[in-house]
Design a protein around this motif. Sequence first.
Motif, PDB file in Angstrom:
ATOM      1  N   TYR A   1     -71.646  19.886-129.021  1.00 27.20           N
ATOM      2  CA  TYR A   1     -70.320  19.607-129.567  1.00 27.20           C
ATOM      3  C   TYR A   1     -69.286  20.111-128.578  1.00 27.20           C
ATOM      4  N   ASN A   2     -68.494  19.182-128.049  1.00 27.00           N
ATOM      5  CA  ASN A   2     -67.493  19.543-127.048  1.00 27.00           C
ATOM      6  C   ASN A   2     -66.062  19.390-127.556  1.00 27.00           C
ATOM      7  N   MET A   3     -65.873  19.259-128.872  1.00 22.02           N
ATOM      8  CA  MET A   3     -64.571  19.154-129.542  1.00 22.02           C
ATOM      9  C   MET A   3     -63.880  17.812-129.297  1.00 22.02           C
ATOM     10  N   ILE A   4     -64.493  16.927-128.523  1.00 23.26           N
ATOM     11  CA  ILE A   4     -63.956  15.571-128.323  1.00 23.26           C
ATOM     12  C   ILE A   4     -64.857  14.562-129.008  1.00 23.26           C
ATOM     13  N   GLU A   5     -66.150  14.663-128.738  1.00 19.31           N
ATOM     14  CA  GLU A   5     -67.134  13.802-129.394  1.00 19.31           C
ATOM     15  C   GLU A   5     -67.617  14.450-130.682  1.00 19.31           C
ATOM     16  N   SER A   6     -68.197  13.666-131.537  1.00 21.16           N
ATOM     17  CA  SER A   6     -68.783  14.202-132.768  1.00 21.16           C
ATOM     18  C   SER A   6     -70.016  15.024-132.419  1.00 21.16           C
ATOM     19  N   PRO A   7     -70.329  16.045-133.221  1.00 22.93           N
ATOM     20  CA  PRO A   7     -71.532  16.850-132.948  1.00 22.93           C
ATOM     21  C   PRO A   7     -72.784  15.977-132.919  1.00 22.93           C
ATOM     22  N   ARG A   8     -73.655  16.249-131.936  1.00 23.59           N
ATOM     23  CA  ARG A   8     -74.900  15.494-131.792  1.00 23.59           C
ATOM     24  C   ARG A   8     -76.074  16.466-131.870  1.00 23.59           C
ATOM     25  N   PHE A   9     -76.979  16.224-132.802  1.00 19.86           N
ATOM     26  CA  PHE A   9     -78.107  17.133-133.026  1.00 19.86           C
ATOM     27  C   PHE A   9     -79.026  17.138-131.809  1.00 19.86           C
ATOM     28  N   ILE A  10     -79.321  18.362-131.310  1.00 20.21           N
ATOM     29  CA  ILE A  10     -80.215  18.495-130.151  1.00 20.21           C
ATOM     30  C   ILE A  10     -81.314  19.531-130.410  1.00 20.21           C
ATOM     31  N   GLY A  11     -81.471  19.944-131.645  1.00 18.84           N
ATOM     32  CA  GLY A  11     -82.552  20.864-131.988  1.00 18.84           C
ATOM     33  C   GLY A  11     -82.341  22.257-131.420  1.00 18.84           C
ATOM     34  N   LEU A  12     -83.391  22.797-130.831  1.00 18.43           N
ATOM     35  CA  LEU A  12     -83.361  24.171-130.313  1.00 18.43           C
ATOM     36  C   LEU A  12     -82.960  24.242-128.838  1.00 18.43           C
TER      37      LEU A  12
ATOM     38  N   GLY B   1     -68.999  43.291-115.945  1.00 16.85           N
ATOM     39  CA  GLY B   1     -68.460  43.684-117.244  1.00 16.85           C
ATOM     40  C   GLY B   1     -68.562  42.576-118.266  1.00 16.85           C
ATOM     41  N   HIS B   2     -69.498  41.660-118.069  1.00 16.50           N
ATOM     42  CA  HIS B   2     -69.647  40.490-118.932  1.00 16.50           C
ATOM     43  C   HIS B   2     -70.483  40.850-120.151  1.00 16.50           C
ATOM     44  N   THR B   3     -69.892  40.791-121.332  1.00 13.98           N
ATOM     45  CA  THR B   3     -70.597  41.120-122.571  1.00 13.98           C
ATOM     46  C   THR B   3     -70.918  39.841-123.345  1.00 13.98           C
ATOM     47  N   ILE B   4     -71.648  39.990-124.450  1.00 20.54           N
ATOM     48  CA  ILE B   4     -72.024  38.818-125.257  1.00 20.54           C
ATOM     49  C   ILE B   4     -70.787  38.106-125.779  1.00 20.54           C
ATOM     50  N   LEU B   5     -69.824  38.876-126.273  1.00 23.38           N
ATOM     51  CA  LEU B   5     -68.616  38.261-126.825  1.00 23.38           C
ATOM     52  C   LEU B   5     -67.772  37.614-125.727  1.00 23.38           C
ATOM     53  N   THR B   6     -67.780  38.181-124.537  1.00 22.85           N
ATOM     54  CA  THR B   6     -67.090  37.548-123.412  1.00 22.85           C
ATOM     55  C   THR B   6     -67.740  36.217-123.065  1.00 22.85           C
ATOM     56  N   HIS B   7     -69.073  36.182-123.094  1.00 18.82           N
ATOM     57  CA  HIS B   7     -69.809  34.948-122.820  1.00 18.82           C
ATOM     58  C   HIS B   7     -69.484  33.899-123.889  1.00 18.82           C
ATOM     59  N   LEU B   8     -69.408  34.334-125.129  1.00 23.35           N
ATOM     60  CA  LEU B   8     -69.054  33.427-126.222  1.00 23.35           C
ATOM     61  C   LEU B   8     -67.646  32.851-126.011  1.00 23.35           C
ATOM     62  N   PHE B   9     -66.699  33.719-125.683  1.00 18.99           N
ATOM     63  CA  PHE B   9     -65.319  33.271-125.457  1.00 18.99           C
ATOM     64  C   PHE B   9     -65.257  32.293-124.298  1.00 18.99           C
TER      65      PHE B   9
ATOM     66  N   PHE C   1     -63.742  28.758-125.603  1.00 21.45           N
ATOM     67  CA  PHE C   1     -62.319  28.513-125.410  1.00 21.45           C
ATOM     68  C   PHE C   1     -61.921  28.233-123.963  1.00 21.45           C
ATOM     69  N   ILE C   2     -62.886  28.266-123.049  1.00 20.65           N
ATOM     70  CA  ILE C   2     -62.601  27.877-121.663  1.00 20.65           C
ATOM     71  C   ILE C   2     -63.371  26.595-121.305  1.00 20.65           C
ATOM     72  N   LYS C   3     -64.652  26.586-121.643  1.00 22.97           N
ATOM     73  CA  LYS C   3     -65.466  25.399-121.363  1.00 22.97           C
ATOM     74  C   LYS C   3     -65.551  24.449-122.552  1.00 22.97           C
ATOM     75  N   PHE C   4     -65.157  24.904-123.740  1.00 24.45           N
ATOM     76  CA  PHE C   4     -65.125  24.088-124.958  1.00 24.45           C
ATOM     77  C   PHE C   4     -66.492  23.498-125.304  1.00 24.45           C
ATOM     78  N   GLU C   5     -67.548  24.225-125.035  1.00 26.98           N
ATOM     79  CA  GLU C   5     -68.883  23.836-125.473  1.00 26.98           C
ATOM     80  C   GLU C   5     -69.184  24.592-126.767  1.00 26.98           C
ATOM     81  N   MET C   6     -68.681  24.044-127.873  1.00 26.94           N
ATOM     82  CA  MET C   6     -68.716  24.768-129.138  1.00 26.94           C
ATOM     83  C   MET C   6     -70.125  24.912-129.712  1.00 26.94           C
ATOM     84  N   GLY C   7     -70.996  23.947-129.444  1.00 27.92           N
ATOM     85  CA  GLY C   7     -72.375  24.056-129.920  1.00 27.92           C
ATOM     86  C   GLY C   7     -73.088  25.223-129.262  1.00 27.92           C
ATOM     87  N   TYR C   8     -72.932  25.330-127.952  1.00 26.79           N
ATOM     88  CA  TYR C   8     -73.556  26.430-127.213  1.00 26.79           C
ATOM     89  C   TYR C   8     -72.931  27.765-127.609  1.00 26.79           C
ATOM     90  N   ALA C   9     -71.591  27.785-127.779  1.00 33.32           N
ATOM     91  CA  ALA C   9     -70.918  29.011-128.211  1.00 33.32           C
ATOM     92  C   ALA C   9     -71.378  29.425-129.599  1.00 33.32           C
TER      93      ALA C   9
END
Length: 323
Positions: free
Chosen positions: A70-81, A278-286, A290-298
């Motif tokens: 899900y990239n916030m432009i296209e509809s979410p597409r199921f990709i499993g695990l 200094g990269h933490t889990i929450l930094t990776h999520l952000f 909110f930078i790459k807009f890969e909401m499924g991966y986030a």
Amino acid sequence: MSSTATTKTVPGTDRPLSPGTGKPSKLALLWENIKRHKLSYLFLAPFLLLFTFFTIIPIFTSIGLSFSYYNMIESPRFIGLSNYRLLFVDDDIFLKAIGITFNFAMITGPVGYVMAFMLAWLISQVPVKYRFFYTLCFYTPSITSATAMSVVWLYLFAGDRKGLINYWALKLGIIQEPYLFLQNVNSIVPVIIIVSLWMSMGIGFLAFLAGLQNVSKELYEAGAIDGIKFKLQELWYITIPSVKPQLLFGAVLQVVFSLQVFDVSVQLVGIPSPLYAGHTILTHLFDYAFIKFEMGYASAIAVVLFMIMLGLNRLIFKWLGRD
């Protein structure tokens, strides 16, 4: 020949029995409890609605999106695990972020927890008219934004001769050239830990202070009669057993605070930090949300972080919640 199915009920009530157990079903017990205490549930309804819409539904939505692209432009597409496979097999930065986050949490968690309790205990020993002043001094950093606090800490740890630490270290002859605190990969995490500990006197600290002030003075009088003479003896034998609920509450909050380090890291070393030190889990999520807009991966990252927090909180309840 026709037969009608009958539902067995608890004798003297209309509560249905669970099939094969002879006991009322959980749903029936819940419904009966709601009817019996309907006024209480009515008062709880606003909170339950807000909690459902802003916490429960987002959690399940995030879990669902974690199995999609899900990239916030296209509809979410199921990709499993695929997102989880990418996280734990191909994403070296995420694995590094997990290690940094756990190293950070293993220090700031216990140290911040003990420090918050000991400071609260020390403040509870001073006269009442001075407690507000000390409480305000220690609590203020936790309610100050990371952006405002970073201005002070960036001045202290600046990597040039104008940085306060470098200035005095050069003046005293401790070092010969300025040290790059926020660019050296070996010093980034220690600096973040120091700043985070300074800002860790939050709600847990106030809970400790409130619990300590509510310990019955009669217990201390009884302890004095039984031979307790020193403050540390009072702390170990009377105070700590009396504030176990606050200790449990503070431990849960400290785990959440330790695993959610983000603002301090971003304000001090940026995103991404030098060599992702200094990269933490929450930094990776952000980064992915909110930078790459890969909401499924986030969302997959958020689910992993949620499961880590849930597991650690269960361990805390097992260790501190037995009584």
